[in-house]
Design a protein around this motif. Structure first.
Motif, mmCIF file in Angstrom:
data_model
loop_
_atom_site.group_PDB
_atom_site.id
_atom_site.type_symbol
_atom_site.label_atom_id
_atom_site.label_comp_id
_atom_site.label_asym_id
_atom_site.label_seq_id
_atom_site.Cartn_x
_atom_site.Cartn_y
_atom_site.Cartn_z
ATOM 1 N N ASN A 154 0.838 -1.199 0.000
ATOM 2 C CA ASN A 154 0.000 0.000 0.000
ATOM 3 C C ASN A 154 0.881 1.260 0.000
ATOM 4 O O ASN A 154 1.690 1.464 0.909
ATOM 5 C CB ASN A 154 -0.895 -0.012 1.247
ATOM 6 N N PRO A 155 0.720 2.138 -1.011
ATOM 7 C CA PRO A 155 1.577 3.332 -1.065
ATOM 8 C C PRO A 155 1.289 4.328 0.061
ATOM 9 O O PRO A 155 2.052 5.273 0.269
ATOM 10 C CB PRO A 155 1.239 3.952 -2.435
ATOM 11 N N TYR A 156 0.195 4.119 0.773
ATOM 12 C CA TYR A 156 -0.193 5.054 1.842
ATOM 13 C C TYR A 156 0.075 4.473 3.236
ATOM 14 O O TYR A 156 -0.485 4.932 4.220
ATOM 15 C CB TYR A 156 -1.665 5.455 1.671
ATOM 16 N N GLN A 157 0.940 3.444 3.282
ATOM 17 C CA GLN A 157 1.153 2.725 4.538
ATOM 18 C C GLN A 157 1.651 3.617 5.680
ATOM 19 O O GLN A 157 1.240 3.436 6.834
ATOM 20 C CB GLN A 157 2.138 1.570 4.315
ATOM 21 N N THR A 158 2.517 4.588 5.371
ATOM 22 C CA THR A 158 3.031 5.410 6.484
ATOM 23 C C THR A 158 1.900 6.240 7.097
ATOM 24 O O THR A 158 1.858 6.448 8.311
ATOM 25 C CB THR A 158 4.188 6.344 6.057
ATOM 26 N N TRP A 159 0.974 6.680 6.232
ATOM 27 C CA TRP A 159 -0.191 7.426 6.755
ATOM 28 C C TRP A 159 -0.992 6.496 7.673
ATOM 29 O O TRP A 159 -1.363 6.869 8.790
ATOM 30 C CB TRP A 159 -1.056 7.923 5.585
ATOM 31 N N ILE A 160 -1.248 5.294 7.175
ATOM 32 C CA ILE A 160 -2.063 4.325 7.928
ATOM 33 C C ILE A 160 -1.401 4.002 9.276
ATOM 34 O O ILE A 160 -2.050 4.004 10.322
ATOM 35 C CB ILE A 160 -2.264 3.034 7.091
ATOM 36 N N ASN A 161 -0.084 3.774 9.235
ATOM 37 C CA ASN A 161 0.623 3.403 10.467
ATOM 38 C C ASN A 161 0.639 4.549 11.485
ATOM 39 O O ASN A 161 0.638 4.309 12.695
ATOM 40 C CB ASN A 161 2.062 2.988 10.155
ATOM 41 N N THR A 162 0.656 5.786 10.981
ATOM 42 C CA THR A 162 0.675 6.934 11.897
ATOM 43 C C THR A 162 -0.579 6.958 12.761
ATOM 44 O O THR A 162 -0.519 7.145 13.977
ATOM 45 C CB THR A 162 0.781 8.255 11.099
ATOM 46 N N TYR A 163 -1.732 6.758 12.120
ATOM 47 C CA TYR A 163 -2.986 6.887 12.880
ATOM 48 C C TYR A 163 -3.419 5.566 13.527
ATOM 49 O O TYR A 163 -4.194 5.574 14.481
ATOM 50 C CB TYR A 163 -4.075 7.496 11.994
ATOM 51 N N GLY A 164 -2.914 4.456 12.996
ATOM 52 C CA GLY A 164 -3.222 3.170 13.622
ATOM 53 C C GLY A 164 -2.177 2.792 14.668
ATOM 54 O O GLY A 164 -2.303 1.788 15.345
ATOM 55 N N GLY A 165 -1.152 3.641 14.837
ATOM 56 C CA GLY A 165 -0.019 3.274 15.712
ATOM 57 C C GLY A 165 -0.233 3.561 17.189
ATOM 58 O O GLY A 165 -1.194 4.222 17.583
ATOM 59 N N ASP A 166 0.703 3.050 17.996
ATOM 60 C CA ASP A 166 0.582 3.153 19.456
ATOM 61 C C ASP A 166 0.755 4.575 19.994
ATOM 62 O O ASP A 166 0.093 4.969 20.945
ATOM 63 C CB ASP A 166 1.633 2.253 20.129
#
Ligand SMILES: Cc1ncc(CN)c(N)n1
Length: 220
Positions: A154-166
């Protein structure tokens, strides 16, 4: 009788809005990684303008809060937004040549203007409730995407990880806790005002993503 926390009541109230939010084409395509890059960049550029106002509103809230522990948390939220979210944006729009100075879309302007209006006119608890969807809906959407994505590239993974992250999760829990503490010492009618602001801003989050998918322009 055990009383429901303000935040529990609040999430129950906006659950139908959240359920609709995750079915938006923008979120579905972010989840499967097929979101048109132009739409994502439009979103990021609008979000950069949103965050500039949001950071100032959060700082304004910090200065009005009476409990020093609440103030300290809001100052941290403002700092995180500047450092983490701006860096995230930069990673996506770095090198993009902007010929025209961007203007906020109607959805972006509506949202930021509403937040400023709360800060200027509403009791502080209501302003805090108004910014809570910025935390909670983003966290819920981040978690939703992490739980439902199947595309490993997914090219948007860093965005996803930012808001889904701890890290973000800890801020969200703290923002919810502050809302509950403030609500506890409010009248019922003030708690209702808080709820109203929370609902309005949850709808604004929906509109913001929808407007990005439509590359929303001013009609005139
Ligand atoms: C519109 C909007 N709302 C919330 C967030 C998460 N701080 C954001 N980046 N943009």
């Amino acid at each position: 009788m055990i009383q429901m926390k303000w935040s529990e009541k609040a999430w129950k109230t906006i659950e139908p809005i959240y359920e609709k939010t995750v079915t938006l084409p923008f979120i579905q395509e972010l989840t499967n990684g097929k979101l048109d890059r132009e739409k994502f960049i439009f979103y990021i550029q609008q979000d950069a303008m949103y965050l500039s106002d949001y950071g100032s509103v959060i700082t304004g809230i910090a200065s009005k809060l009476k409990d020093p522990a609440h103030t300290e948390s809001f100052i941290r939220f403002a700092g995180d937004s500047i450092v983490v979210e701006r860096a995230l944006h930069e990673s996506f729009i770095h090198g993009i040549n902007e010929k025209d100075r961007l203007k906020p879309s109607p959805a972006c302007l509506l949202y930021t203007s509403y937040l400023w209006r709360q800060l200027a006119n509403a009791p502080i608890e209501v302003s805090v409730a108004a910014v809570l969807p910025c935390f909670w809906i983003y966290k819920a959407v981040g978690d939703y995407i992490l739980a439902n994505q199947t595309n490993e590239e997914n090219p948007y993974q860093t965005w996803i990880n930012t808001y889904g992250g701890d890290d973000f999760s800890r801020s969200v829990s703290r923002a919810i806790e502050i809302c509950d503490e403030l609500a506890e010492s409010c009248t019922e009618s003030r708690q209702k005002e808080m709820l109203e602001a929370f609902v309005v801003c949850s709808k604004m989050e929906y509109l913001f993503w929808d407007s990005a998918h439509n590359l929303e322009q001013w009609k005139i």
